[in-house]
Design a protein around this motif. Structure first.
Motif, PDB file in Angstrom:
ATOM      1  N   TRP A 142       0.814  -1.216   0.000  1.00 47.25           N
ATOM      2  CA  TRP A 142       0.000   0.000   0.000  1.00 47.25           C
ATOM      3  C   TRP A 142       0.848   1.267   0.000  1.00 47.25           C
ATOM      4  CZ3 TRP A 142       1.498   2.709   4.200  1.00 47.25           C
ATOM      5  CH2 TRP A 142       2.003   1.991   5.286  1.00 47.25           C
ATOM      6  N   ALA A 143       2.174   1.125   0.098  1.00 47.69           N
ATOM      7  CA  ALA A 143       3.023   2.314   0.196  1.00 47.69           C
ATOM      8  C   ALA A 143       2.958   3.173  -1.068  1.00 47.69           C
ATOM      9  CB  ALA A 143       4.468   1.901   0.477  1.00 47.69           C
ATOM     10  N   GLY A 144       2.704   2.544  -2.212  1.00 44.44           N
ATOM     11  CA  GLY A 144       2.613   3.312  -3.445  1.00 44.44           C
ATOM     12  C   GLY A 144       1.501   4.335  -3.419  1.00 44.44           C
ATOM     13  N   PHE A 145       0.434   4.046  -2.672  1.00 48.48           N
ATOM     14  CA  PHE A 145      -0.674   4.985  -2.598  1.00 48.48           C
ATOM     15  C   PHE A 145      -0.326   6.210  -1.755  1.00 48.48           C
ATOM     16  CE2 PHE A 145      -2.587   0.922  -3.670  1.00 48.48           C
ATOM     17  CZ  PHE A 145      -3.396   1.288  -4.743  1.00 48.48           C
ATOM     18  N   VAL A 146       0.675   6.077  -0.884  1.00 46.32           N
ATOM     19  CA  VAL A 146       1.178   7.248  -0.162  1.00 46.32           C
ATOM     20  C   VAL A 146       1.818   8.216  -1.147  1.00 46.32           C
ATOM     21  CG1 VAL A 146       2.795   8.050   1.605  1.00 46.32           C
ATOM     22  CG2 VAL A 146       1.528   5.918   1.945  1.00 46.32           C
ATOM     23  N   VAL A 147       2.585   7.675  -2.080  1.00 49.88           N
ATOM     24  CA  VAL A 147       3.198   8.513  -3.117  1.00 49.88           C
ATOM     25  C   VAL A 147       2.121   9.152  -3.981  1.00 49.88           C
ATOM     26  CG1 VAL A 147       4.783   8.533  -5.064  1.00 49.88           C
ATOM     27  CG2 VAL A 147       5.244   7.032  -3.111  1.00 49.88           C
ATOM     28  N   VAL A 148       1.119   8.367  -4.354  1.00 49.91           N
ATOM     29  CA  VAL A 148       0.043   8.880  -5.213  1.00 49.91           C
ATOM     30  C   VAL A 148      -0.718  10.000  -4.513  1.00 49.91           C
ATOM     31  CG1 VAL A 148      -2.135   8.296  -6.346  1.00 49.91           C
ATOM     32  CG2 VAL A 148      -0.190   6.726  -6.479  1.00 49.91           C
ATOM     33  N   ALA A 149      -0.985   9.848  -3.233  1.00 49.26           N
ATOM     34  CA  ALA A 149      -1.731  10.859  -2.491  1.00 49.26           C
ATOM     35  C   ALA A 149      -0.963  12.184  -2.437  1.00 49.26           C
ATOM     36  CB  ALA A 149      -2.025  10.367  -1.078  1.00 49.26           C
ATOM     37  N   GLY A 150       0.350  12.105  -2.198  1.00 50.60           N
ATOM     38  CA  GLY A 150       1.152  13.318  -2.193  1.00 50.60           C
ATOM     39  C   GLY A 150       1.202  13.980  -3.556  1.00 50.60           C
ATOM     40  N   CYS A 151       1.288  13.164  -4.607  1.00 52.28           N
ATOM     41  CA  CYS A 151       1.317  13.707  -5.967  1.00 52.28           C
ATOM     42  C   CYS A 151      -0.019  14.346  -6.335  1.00 52.28           C
ATOM     43  CB  CYS A 151       1.665  12.608  -6.964  1.00 52.28           C
ATOM     44  SG  CYS A 151       3.387  12.046  -6.856  1.00 52.28           S
ATOM     45  N   LEU A 152      -1.104  13.846  -5.773  1.00 50.46           N
ATOM     46  CA  LEU A 152      -2.407  14.467  -6.007  1.00 50.46           C
ATOM     47  C   LEU A 152      -2.396  15.912  -5.534  1.00 50.46           C
ATOM     48  CD1 LEU A 152      -5.430  14.528  -6.641  1.00 50.46           C
ATOM     49  CD2 LEU A 152      -5.833  13.500  -4.378  1.00 50.46           C
ATOM     50  N   LEU A 153      -1.868  16.146  -4.341  1.00 50.75           N
ATOM     51  CA  LEU A 153      -1.795  17.511  -3.815  1.00 50.75           C
ATOM     52  C   LEU A 153      -0.884  18.384  -4.671  1.00 50.75           C
ATOM     53  CD1 LEU A 153      -1.560  16.748   0.016  1.00 50.75           C
ATOM     54  CD2 LEU A 153      -3.587  17.327  -1.330  1.00 50.75           C
ATOM     55  N   ILE A 154       0.240  17.824  -5.114  1.00 46.58           N
ATOM     56  CA  ILE A 154       1.167  18.583  -5.955  1.00 46.58           C
ATOM     57  C   ILE A 154       0.508  18.932  -7.281  1.00 46.58           C
ATOM     58  CG2 ILE A 154       3.357  18.488  -7.213  1.00 46.58           C
ATOM     59  CD1 ILE A 154       4.405  16.687  -4.964  1.00 46.58           C
ATOM     60  N   GLY A 155      -0.165  17.958  -7.894  1.00 42.29           N
ATOM     61  CA  GLY A 155      -0.832  18.203  -9.164  1.00 42.29           C
ATOM     62  C   GLY A 155      -1.909  19.263  -9.053  1.00 42.29           C
ATOM     63  N   MET A 156      -2.711  19.199  -7.990  1.00 42.92           N
ATOM     64  CA  MET A 156      -3.745  20.213  -7.778  1.00 42.92           C
ATOM     65  C   MET A 156      -3.124  21.586  -7.615  1.00 42.92           C
ATOM     66  SD  MET A 156      -6.265  18.079  -5.208  1.00 42.92           S
ATOM     67  CE  MET A 156      -7.297  19.502  -4.885  1.00 42.92           C
ATOM     68  N   LEU A 157      -2.039  21.673  -6.839  1.00 45.08           N
ATOM     69  CA  LEU A 157      -1.367  22.954  -6.628  1.00 45.08           C
ATOM     70  C   LEU A 157      -0.868  23.533  -7.946  1.00 45.08           C
ATOM     71  CD1 LEU A 157      -0.100  25.120  -4.782  1.00 45.08           C
ATOM     72  CD2 LEU A 157       1.904  23.638  -4.574  1.00 45.08           C
ATOM     73  N   VAL A 158      -0.216  22.710  -8.757  1.00 46.45           N
ATOM     74  CA  VAL A 158       0.367  23.192 -10.013  1.00 46.45           C
ATOM     75  C   VAL A 158      -0.712  23.598 -11.004  1.00 46.45           C
ATOM     76  CG1 VAL A 158       1.714  22.505 -12.036  1.00 46.45           C
ATOM     77  CG2 VAL A 158       2.507  21.888  -9.744  1.00 46.45           C
ATOM     78  N   PHE A 159      -1.644  22.704 -11.277  1.00 46.55           N
ATOM     79  CA  PHE A 159      -2.624  22.950 -12.328  1.00 46.55           C
ATOM     80  C   PHE A 159      -3.635  24.023 -11.932  1.00 46.55           C
ATOM     81  CE2 PHE A 159      -1.524  18.413 -13.419  1.00 46.55           C
ATOM     82  CZ  PHE A 159      -0.754  18.760 -14.508  1.00 46.55           C
ATOM     83  N   PHE A 160      -4.049  24.065 -10.663  1.00 43.71           N
ATOM     84  CA  PHE A 160      -4.973  25.106 -10.232  1.00 43.71           C
ATOM     85  C   PHE A 160      -4.299  26.475 -10.242  1.00 43.71           C
ATOM     86  CE2 PHE A 160      -7.715  21.982  -7.567  1.00 43.71           C
ATOM     87  CZ  PHE A 160      -8.210  21.460  -8.751  1.00 43.71           C
ATOM     88  N   THR A 161      -2.998  26.494  -9.934  1.00 43.89           N
ATOM     89  CA  THR A 161      -2.268  27.762  -9.989  1.00 43.89           C
ATOM     90  C   THR A 161      -2.230  28.295 -11.414  1.00 43.89           C
ATOM     91  OG1 THR A 161      -0.893  27.188  -8.082  1.00 43.89           O
ATOM     92  CG2 THR A 161      -0.051  28.892  -9.570  1.00 43.89           C
ATOM     93  N   TYR A 162      -1.997  27.413 -12.386  1.00 44.20           N
ATOM     94  CA  TYR A 162      -2.041  27.839 -13.786  1.00 44.20           C
ATOM     95  C   TYR A 162      -3.394  28.464 -14.113  1.00 44.20           C
ATOM     96  CZ  TYR A 162       2.340  25.992 -15.708  1.00 44.20           C
ATOM     97  OH  TYR A 162       3.661  25.790 -16.022  1.00 44.20           O
ATOM     98  N   ALA A 163      -4.476  27.806 -13.698  1.00 48.53           N
ATOM     99  CA  ALA A 163      -5.816  28.308 -14.007  1.00 48.53           C
ATOM    100  C   ALA A 163      -6.080  29.648 -13.331  1.00 48.53           C
ATOM    101  CB  ALA A 163      -6.871  27.285 -13.576  1.00 48.53           C
TER     102      ALA A 163
END
Length: 210
Positions: A151-172
Protein backbone atom coordinates in the motif's frame (compact mmCIF):
# COMPACT_ATOMS: atom_id res chain seq x y z
CA UNK A 1 6.44 3.43 4.71
CA UNK A 2 8.76 5.04 2.14
CA UNK A 3 11.58 7.05 3.68
CA UNK A 4 11.41 10.83 3.68
CA UNK A 5 14.35 10.97 1.27
CA UNK A 6 12.55 8.69 -1.17
CA UNK A 7 9.35 10.71 -0.94
CA UNK A 8 11.18 13.98 -1.47
CA UNK A 9 12.90 12.71 -4.62
CA UNK A 10 9.67 11.21 -5.94
CA UNK A 11 7.66 14.36 -5.26
CA UNK A 12 10.35 16.56 -6.78
CA UNK A 13 10.40 14.46 -9.94
CA UNK A 14 6.61 14.62 -10.19
CA UNK A 15 6.57 18.37 -9.58
CA UNK A 16 9.08 18.96 -12.37
CA UNK A 17 7.08 16.73 -14.69
CA UNK A 18 3.82 18.57 -14.03
CA UNK A 19 5.11 22.14 -13.80
CA UNK A 20 7.07 22.10 -17.06
CA UNK A 21 5.10 23.10 -20.19
CA UNK A 22 3.13 20.34 -21.84
CA UNK A 23 -0.26 19.72 -23.46
CA UNK A 24 -2.06 19.79 -20.12
CA UNK A 25 -0.52 23.03 -18.87
CA UNK A 26 -0.96 24.83 -22.18
CA UNK A 27 -4.58 23.67 -22.47
CA UNK A 28 -5.30 25.08 -19.02
CA UNK A 29 -3.64 28.35 -20.00
CA UNK A 30 -5.58 28.65 -23.25
CA UNK A 31 -8.90 27.72 -21.64
CA UNK A 32 -8.41 30.08 -18.70
CA UNK A 33 -7.60 32.94 -21.04
CA UNK A 34 -10.41 32.22 -23.49
CA UNK A 35 -13.23 31.02 -21.25
CA UNK A 36 -12.39 32.33 -17.80
CA UNK A 37 -11.56 30.93 -14.41
CA UNK A 38 -14.34 28.33 -13.96
CA UNK A 39 -13.53 26.71 -17.31
CA UNK A 40 -9.81 26.70 -16.54
CA UNK A 41 -10.39 25.16 -13.12
CA UNK A 42 -12.70 22.53 -14.63
CA UNK A 43 -10.04 21.57 -17.17
CA UNK A 44 -7.45 21.43 -14.38
CA UNK A 45 -9.74 19.04 -12.46
CA UNK A 46 -10.01 16.83 -15.55
CA UNK A 47 -6.25 16.74 -16.01
CA UNK A 48 -5.72 15.93 -12.31
CA UNK A 49 -8.31 13.13 -12.53
CA UNK A 50 -6.67 11.65 -15.62
CA UNK A 51 -3.27 11.82 -13.97
CA UNK A 52 -4.55 10.09 -10.86
CA UNK A 53 -5.95 7.25 -12.97
CA UNK A 54 -2.45 6.65 -14.30
CA UNK A 55 -1.00 7.05 -10.81
CA UNK A 56 -3.29 4.45 -9.26
CA UNK A 57 -2.58 2.12 -12.18
CA UNK A 58 1.15 2.49 -11.63
CA UNK A 59 0.76 1.95 -7.88
CA UNK A 60 -1.04 -1.38 -8.34
CA UNK A 61 1.32 -2.56 -11.04
CA UNK A 62 -0.80 -2.14 -14.17
CA UNK A 63 1.76 0.25 -15.59
CA UNK A 64 4.41 -2.45 -15.56
CA UNK A 65 1.95 -4.84 -17.17
CA UNK A 66 1.19 -2.35 -19.95
CA UNK A 67 4.86 -2.12 -20.78
CA UNK A 68 4.68 -5.80 -21.75
CA UNK A 69 2.05 -4.93 -24.39
CA UNK A 70 3.56 -2.35 -26.78
CA UNK A 71 0.34 -2.33 -28.82
CA UNK A 72 -1.37 -0.55 -25.92
CA UNK A 73 1.06 2.34 -26.15
CA UNK A 74 0.76 2.35 -29.94
CA UNK A 75 -3.00 2.84 -29.67
CA UNK A 76 -2.56 5.57 -27.06
CA UNK A 77 -0.01 7.33 -29.26
CA UNK A 78 -2.40 7.36 -32.21
CA UNK A 79 -5.39 8.51 -30.18
CA UNK A 80 -3.43 11.06 -28.16
CA UNK A 81 -1.60 12.39 -31.22
CA UNK A 82 -4.84 12.74 -33.16
CA UNK A 83 -6.41 14.61 -30.25
CA UNK A 84 -3.48 17.04 -30.09
CA UNK A 85 -3.72 17.63 -33.85
CA UNK A 86 -7.39 18.45 -33.41
CA UNK A 87 -6.48 20.98 -30.70
CA UNK A 88 -3.87 22.42 -33.08
CA UNK A 89 -6.52 22.84 -35.78
CA UNK A 90 -8.82 24.70 -33.39
CA UNK A 91 -6.06 27.04 -32.24
CA UNK A 92 -4.89 27.67 -35.81
CA UNK A 93 -8.43 28.49 -36.92
CA UNK A 94 -8.73 31.10 -34.18
CA UNK A 95 -5.32 32.55 -35.04
CA UNK A 96 -6.14 32.84 -38.76
CA UNK A 97 -9.57 34.31 -38.10
CA UNK A 98 -7.99 36.94 -35.87
CA UNK A 99 -11.15 37.18 -33.79
CA UNK A 100 -10.54 37.59 -30.10
CA UNK A 101 -12.54 35.31 -27.90
CA UNK A 102 -14.95 37.18 -25.67
CA UNK A 103 -12.95 38.25 -22.65
CA UNK A 104 -14.80 37.51 -19.41
CA UNK A 105 -15.23 40.23 -16.85
CA UNK A 106 -14.01 39.75 -13.31
CA UNK A 107 -17.53 39.03 -12.10
CA UNK A 108 -18.65 36.43 -14.62
CA UNK A 109 -15.32 34.65 -14.49
CA UNK A 110 -16.72 32.80 -11.48
CA UNK A 111 -19.86 31.67 -13.32
CA UNK A 112 -20.26 29.14 -16.08
CA UNK A 113 -23.25 27.28 -17.48
CA UNK A 114 -21.36 24.23 -18.76
CA UNK A 115 -18.10 23.09 -17.21
CA UNK A 116 -18.33 19.39 -18.05
CA UNK A 117 -16.95 19.76 -21.61
CA UNK A 118 -13.83 21.45 -20.21
CA UNK A 119 -13.45 18.77 -17.53
CA UNK A 120 -13.81 15.98 -20.07
CA UNK A 121 -11.40 17.64 -22.48
CA UNK A 122 -8.78 17.89 -19.74
CA UNK A 123 -9.36 14.28 -18.75
CA UNK A 124 -9.04 13.21 -22.39
CA UNK A 125 -5.74 15.06 -22.82
CA UNK A 126 -4.18 13.34 -19.82
CA UNK A 127 -5.63 9.86 -20.17
CA UNK A 128 -4.51 9.54 -23.82
CA UNK A 129 -0.97 10.72 -23.12
CA UNK A 130 1.45 7.73 -22.90
CA UNK A 131 4.07 10.01 -21.37
CA UNK A 132 1.89 10.34 -18.28
CA UNK A 133 2.20 6.66 -17.39
CA UNK A 134 5.98 6.81 -17.84
CA UNK A 135 6.21 9.82 -15.53
CA UNK A 136 4.09 8.03 -12.95
CA UNK A 137 6.10 4.84 -13.17
CA UNK A 138 9.27 6.86 -12.66
CA UNK A 139 7.73 8.62 -9.67
CA UNK A 140 6.52 5.38 -8.10
CA UNK A 141 9.90 3.74 -8.68
CA UNK A 142 11.75 6.63 -7.05
CA UNK A 143 9.38 6.72 -4.10
CA UNK A 144 9.45 3.02 -3.24
CA UNK A 145 11.99 0.37 -2.37
CA UNK A 146 11.77 -3.39 -2.56
CA UNK A 147 10.82 -3.88 1.10
CA UNK A 148 7.96 -1.36 1.25
CA UNK A 149 4.43 -2.56 1.94
CA UNK A 150 2.11 -2.99 -1.08
CA UNK A 151 0.00 0.00 0.00
CA UNK A 152 3.02 2.31 0.20
CA UNK A 153 2.61 3.31 -3.44
CA UNK A 154 -0.67 4.99 -2.60
CA UNK A 155 1.18 7.25 -0.16
CA UNK A 156 3.20 8.51 -3.12
CA UNK A 157 0.04 8.88 -5.21
CA UNK A 158 -1.73 10.86 -2.49
CA UNK A 159 1.15 13.32 -2.19
CA UNK A 160 1.32 13.71 -5.97
CA UNK A 161 -2.41 14.47 -6.01
CA UNK A 162 -1.79 17.51 -3.81
CA UNK A 163 1.17 18.58 -5.95
CA UNK A 164 -0.83 18.20 -9.16
CA UNK A 165 -3.74 20.21 -7.78
CA UNK A 166 -1.37 22.95 -6.63
CA UNK A 167 0.37 23.19 -10.01
CA UNK A 168 -2.62 22.95 -12.33
CA UNK A 169 -4.97 25.11 -10.23
CA UNK A 170 -2.27 27.76 -9.99
CA UNK A 171 -2.04 27.84 -13.79
CA UNK A 172 -5.82 28.31 -14.01
CA UNK A 173 -5.88 31.05 -11.37
CA UNK A 174 -2.94 33.01 -12.74
CA UNK A 175 -4.00 32.92 -16.37
CA UNK A 176 -7.56 33.97 -15.61
CA UNK A 177 -6.55 37.09 -13.68
CA UNK A 178 -7.80 40.45 -14.94
CA UNK A 179 -4.38 41.78 -15.94
CA UNK A 180 -3.39 38.64 -17.84
CA UNK A 181 -6.75 38.57 -19.65
CA UNK A 182 -6.29 42.19 -20.73
CA UNK A 183 -2.84 41.44 -22.12
CA UNK A 184 -4.20 38.38 -23.90
CA UNK A 185 -6.79 40.56 -25.61
CA UNK A 186 -3.93 42.32 -27.41
CA UNK A 187 -1.81 39.29 -28.31
CA UNK A 188 -4.41 36.52 -28.63
CA UNK A 189 -3.55 35.90 -32.28
CA UNK A 190 0.09 35.17 -31.47
CA UNK A 191 -0.90 33.03 -28.48
CA UNK A 192 -3.26 30.89 -30.57
CA UNK A 193 -0.62 30.58 -33.29
CA UNK A 194 1.95 29.41 -30.77
CA UNK A 195 -0.51 26.93 -29.30
CA UNK A 196 -1.27 25.57 -32.77
CA UNK A 197 2.43 25.03 -33.52
CA UNK A 198 3.06 23.34 -30.19
CA UNK A 199 0.05 21.01 -30.37
CA UNK A 200 0.77 20.13 -33.99
CA UNK A 201 4.44 19.28 -33.32
CA UNK A 202 3.57 17.40 -30.11
CA UNK A 203 0.81 15.46 -31.88
CA UNK A 204 3.03 14.45 -34.78
CA UNK A 205 5.88 13.47 -32.45
CA UNK A 206 3.50 11.39 -30.36
CA UNK A 207 2.01 9.58 -33.36
CA UNK A 208 5.44 8.91 -34.82
CA UNK A 209 6.82 7.73 -31.47
CA UNK A 210 9.57 10.37 -31.34
Amino acid sequence: MPSLDQLFIAYLAYFIGTATPGPGNLSIIATSLDQGRPAGMAMACGIVTGGQCWGISAAIGLGALMLLWPSTFFILRIVGGGYLLWLAFRAARQAVAGIATRLPTFGNRFRSTSLWPHYLRGFGIQITNPKAILVWMTTITLGLSGDDAPWAGFVVVAGCLLIGMLVFFTYALVFSSTRVVEVYGRIHRWVNGGMALFFASAGMALMLGL
